[in-house]
Enzyme design. Structure first.
Site, PDB file in Angstrom:
ATOM      1  N   HIS A 263      18.729   7.485   4.951  1.00  0.00           N
ATOM      2  CA  HIS A 263      17.630   7.040   4.071  1.00  0.00           C
ATOM      3  C   HIS A 263      16.275   7.265   4.755  1.00  0.00           C
ATOM      4  O   HIS A 263      15.392   7.918   4.202  1.00  0.00           O
ATOM      5  CB  HIS A 263      17.825   5.554   3.740  1.00  0.00           C
ATOM      6  CG  HIS A 263      16.768   4.992   2.841  1.00  0.00           C
ATOM      7  ND1 HIS A 263      16.950   4.833   1.487  1.00  0.00           N
ATOM      8  CD2 HIS A 263      15.502   4.547   3.093  1.00  0.00           C
ATOM      9  CE1 HIS A 263      15.851   4.321   0.948  1.00  0.00           C
ATOM     10  NE2 HIS A 263      14.960   4.131   1.908  1.00  0.00           N
ATOM     11  N   GLU A 264      16.163   6.745   5.963  1.00  0.00           N
ATOM     12  CA  GLU A 264      14.865   6.862   6.645  1.00  0.00           C
ATOM     13  C   GLU A 264      14.570   8.315   7.022  1.00  0.00           C
ATOM     14  O   GLU A 264      13.418   8.736   7.057  1.00  0.00           O
ATOM     15  CB  GLU A 264      14.825   5.948   7.878  1.00  0.00           C
ATOM     16  CG  GLU A 264      15.013   4.460   7.570  1.00  0.00           C
ATOM     17  CD  GLU A 264      14.085   3.907   6.490  1.00  0.00           C
ATOM     18  OE1 GLU A 264      12.989   4.462   6.298  1.00  0.00           O
ATOM     19  OE2 GLU A 264      14.485   2.920   5.828  1.00  0.00           O
ATOM     20  N   HIS A 267      12.733   9.845   4.210  1.00  0.00           N
ATOM     21  CA  HIS A 267      11.299   9.512   4.298  1.00  0.00           C
ATOM     22  C   HIS A 267      10.643  10.361   5.393  1.00  0.00           C
ATOM     23  O   HIS A 267       9.551  10.887   5.231  1.00  0.00           O
ATOM     24  CB  HIS A 267      11.112   8.035   4.663  1.00  0.00           C
ATOM     25  CG  HIS A 267      11.388   7.074   3.541  1.00  0.00           C
ATOM     26  ND1 HIS A 267      10.769   7.153   2.319  1.00  0.00           N
ATOM     27  CD2 HIS A 267      12.200   5.981   3.466  1.00  0.00           C
ATOM     28  CE1 HIS A 267      11.190   6.153   1.531  1.00  0.00           C
ATOM     29  NE2 HIS A 267      12.061   5.430   2.210  1.00  0.00           N
TER      30      HIS A 267
HETATM   31 CO    CO Z   1      12.907   3.580   1.456  1.00  0.00          CO
END
Ligand code: CO
Length: 496
Positions: A263-264, A267
């Site tokens: 997830h990160e 980003h």
């Molecule tokens: Co997020």
């Protein structure tokens, strides 16, 4: 002063402010990773000075006068959008009375502390005076900012420029209806949970090794970034060549670290691939929270929970952790894709996650618009939850007190999570028309995927607003049909 001179002066100021905010980002990363416990008091002073400086510069009359002059110039898209974002920041900050902004900051930070205690004990009464005041302040802020349509729009706009609650409602209502149908299919399938397969004993450093191995295999550049441990994972861009991500390790449960890291990383890849030559300009930043979240969800879910991904990496996982040696890939896949309604948002599966967000969106919208009173929040939460999930939360800790957002003053933030899911699926559908995505993933060839995202989304920075960008990339308005199709595919694959 000519428009070009004014523009160049604004550019100088903007570059300086960006460097200042990079100091803040570095301090923030430190605070959430390695800062000693008692450093907090002085860290808060450091942040306060940075914030004050930025505020003074952006709200100054001089800044406003230069904007007025620059606006008269004939510029290209990049310059026009920079002026747009500068003006937006200048006007929004100036519209909110300084005393109100100071009170908001003070009440929110006190309230966050009280919330920790209230959540522990499930006692809504404890936090009630604070949340009452926060809602009042938020309504005042919304009125000061001004809005079209309903009051809630002013707050939504802080996180997702130009998006209206009606538009959100439109995409969410279709998603809600279809999700409930899919959930019925899941619940009536009678399939037993396999989540226990993901529980065992996984030493922290072995998890860290595996997460770093995944990041390297996918193409996250450790020459320009790091992976560290934290309690609430986040990604932060300090400068174009310093993008740091974090994850958390639970020694009895493998999921949080792996999917948190992916997830990160999503980003982080966005932040790493923003246009480097635009660093210091508003257009060089990520466009919005929703688009940012679409990138993280893409890697966490669409890629990270796919069969193709684990065809590639499951043998590595099995070698790395004895625990998986005798567990079939198929069982593992089921376990990581399992749909299991629960009261807790951050532990939710891909399907029910959006119901948690829709619930919060509906409630915060009604409360800000004055349809309900803060007193009614717990009741409202429980009834809505029962309606969507079929059962009541056990207590307020699992209910209205679950998330810090409202108690820290964030109203209008929640919808960006599900918008991120919606956008990720829409982008994925487009990407599949141009790339054999899952074939590439199974072969471990991630570069074409990363370059596609870079070319279509990351490198655009904030040259376009969210809606324009999605239109540009996919040829369509934001719509939930693609996410529904994707989720239906998952349900059919695992629940028949
Ligand atoms: Co997020």
């Amino acid at each position: 002063m000519s428009p070009i001179e004014a523009y160049n002066e604004l550019l100088n100021i903007s570059r300086r402010l960006t460097v200042f905010s990079s100091f803040g980002a570095l301090l923030g990363w430190d605070q959430r990773t390695y800062m000693p416990k008692y450093a907090g008091k002085y860290r808060a002073m450091q942040f306060a000075v940075l914030r004050e400086y930025t505020y003074e510069v952006l709200t100054s009359d001089k800044f406003g006068e230069m904007l007025e002059i620059a606006e008269k110039g004939e510029f290209g898209l990049r310059e026009r959008m920079n002026i747009y974002w500068w003006k937006r920041a200048h006007e929004r900050l100036r519209k909110i009375p300084k005393e109100l902004a100071i009170e908001e900051a003070r009440v929110s930070s006190e309230s966050e502390n009280v919330w920790v205690e209230a959540k522990k004990t499930g006692d809504f009464e404890l936090i009630k005076p604070y949340i009452k005041r926060i809602v009042e302040i938020k309504r005042e802020i919304a009125d000061a900012l001004g809005y079209e349509g309903e009051r809630y729009n002013a707050l939504l706009d802080s996180y997702e420029p130009d998006l209206k609650a009606e538009e959100v409602e439109r995409v969410f209502s279709h998603l809600k209806e279809e999700t409930l149908k899919l959930l019925d299919r899941v619940l009536s399938s009678g399939k037993a949970s396999k989540e226990n397969l993901l529980r065992g004993n996984f030493p922290k450093d072995k998890q860290a090794e595996f997460c770093k191995y995944l990041l390297r295999s996918i193409g996250y550049d450790f020459g320009r970034g790091r992976l560290d441990e934290t309690i609430h994972p986040f990604a932060t861009r300090i400068t174009p060549n310093d993008v740091r991500i974090t994850t958390k390790y639970e020694e009895e449960f493998i999921s949080p670290s792996i999917f948190g890291t992916l997830h990160e990383m999503g980003h982080g890849l966005y932040d790493m691939n923003l246009p480097e030559d635009m660093w210091g300009e508003p257009v060089g930043r990520a466009v919005s929270l929703s688009v940012h979240e679409s990138q993280s969800r893409f890697w966490e879910n669409i890629i990270g929970r796919s069969e193709a991904f684990w065809r590639r990496f499951y043998p590595d996982l099995q070698r790395h952790f004895e625990h998986f040696a005798n567990i079939d890939l198929e069982d593992f896949l089921f376990a990581i894709n399992e749909v299991k309604p629960s009261t807790i948002r951050i532990e939710a599966d891909e399907l029910t996650y959006n119901l948690h967000i829709i619930l919060r969106f509906e409630i915060e919208r009604d409360v800000i618009n004055g349809k309900f009173d803060v007193e009614e929040l717990p009741e409202l939460w429980n009834e809505k939850f029962k309606n969507l999930f079929g059962f009541y939360p056990k207590n307020h800790s699992e209910g209205v007190l679950q998330d810090v957002h409202w108690y820290g003053g964030s109203f209008g933030y929640f919808p960006t999570y599900t918008l991120g899911n919606i956008i990720s699926a829409q982008i994925f559908a487009r990407m599949k028309e141009e790339l054999p995505v899952y074939e590439l993933v199974e072969r471990g060839e991630f570069e074409p995927i990363i370059l596609w995202l870079k070319h279509k989304i990351h490198s655009k920075g904030s040259l376009y607003k969210t809606k324009e960008l999605i239109k540009e990339v996919t040829g369509e308005e934001i719509k939930s049909e693609y996410l529904v199709d994707y989720l239906r595919g998952k349900v059919e694959r695992f629940y028949g």
